[in-house]
Design an enzyme around this catalytic site. Structure first.
Site, short mmCIF file in Angstrom:
data_model
loop_
_atom_site.label_atom_id
_atom_site.label_comp_id
_atom_site.label_asym_id
_atom_site.label_seq_id
_atom_site.Cartn_x
_atom_site.Cartn_y
_atom_site.Cartn_z
N LYS A 1 -98.96 -5.21 96.40
CA LYS A 1 -98.25 -5.22 95.11
C LYS A 1 -96.79 -4.87 95.36
CE LYS A 1 -98.26 -2.56 90.79
NZ LYS A 1 -99.01 -1.55 89.99
N LYS B 1 -99.90 -8.98 93.89
CA LYS B 1 -99.60 -8.59 92.51
C LYS B 1 -98.11 -8.35 92.37
CE LYS B 1 -100.57 -5.03 89.02
NZ LYS B 1 -101.45 -3.89 88.64
N ASP C 1 -104.65 1.11 92.07
CA ASP C 1 -103.31 0.73 92.53
C ASP C 1 -102.68 1.95 93.18
OD1 ASP C 1 -103.85 -1.63 91.20
OD2 ASP C 1 -101.90 -1.73 90.20
#
Length: 228
Positions: free
Chosen positions: A156, A186, A95
């Site tokens: 995300k 996400k 991430d």
């Protein structure tokens, strides 16, 4: 989205502890919970990747490391090195925080270099944290397209660090409309209960990032979905 069981819900959650003061005991607890509940990932800082990988070596739970966290201001080469080392230490997903200042300045070439460098160096699925609280809707759309074109697997919403707002239903919907079915979305930041998690999933999220995965799963109720 209709979630049929606690197990199905857990499989959509990245169980997270990226606190600066996280101790080995905290990471052990995170991994124990991740394995017990069957969360998709245990998300930790680069320092804790090796420990998490060892603890989850016999589990189906993946280890995810953050890169360029939480501000996204490292240079592309540093982020690429950080990602590569995390994978060497056992990370199976990354991430990364994109270069938000470059995005705000319209320097799309640098943003693309930033993301593609991590994607190439990692060789595992990369989720790009847009930090949506800083961006206009137009910038969010551009950031999603750049991330997709650079080879990322997910976009995300947020880190929610520094008191910033986290995920919103509106942002998740916008991101899903932008990327279509080409990549994952996400939702992370401020998702602390089942109702909020369900709202994000219904808005188009494929994955939920949270430090309260246990509470969310334990709050699962079929009737809550039937009444929506």
């Amino acid at each position: 989205m209709k979630i049929k069981s606690k197990e199905e819900l857990a499989s959509l959650i990245d169980h997270t502890n990226v606190r600066a003061d996280a101790t080995p005991a905290d990471i052990e607890r995170l991994c124990r919970e991740a394995e017990e509940y069957g969360f998709r990932c245990a998300v930790v800082t680069p320092t804790n990747v090796r420990l998490a990988s060892e603890l989850l070596s016999s589990s189906e739970v993946m280890v995810c490391s953050v890169v360029g966290f939480p501000a996204g201001v490292s240079t592309p080469s540093v982020k690429a090195l950080e990602a590569s080392e995390a994978v060497e230490n056992g990370a199976e997903e990354i991430d990364m925080v994109m270069n938000i200042g470059a995005m705000k300045a319209g320097n799309t070439e640098l943003v693309h270099e930033d993301v593609s460098g991590v994607v190439e160096a990692a060789g595992v699925p990369v989720k790009v944290i847009l930090e949506t609280a800083y961006l206009t809707d137009e910038e969010k759309v551009k950031a999603c397209i750049i991330s997709r074109d650079a080879g990322a697997a997910f976009v995300k919403t947020s880190t929610a660090y520094g008191g910033l707002p986290g995920a919103t239903v509106e942002d998740v919907r916008l991101m899903r409309r932008t990327v279509g079915d080409d990549m994952g979305v996400k939702a992370a930041g401020g998702i602390r209960d089942f109702e909020t998690a369900l709202a994000m999933l219904e808005a188009g999220a494929d994955r939920i990032g949270t430090s309260t995965g246990v509470e969310i799963v334990e709050g699962f109720r079929v009737e809550d979905q039937d009444n929506r």
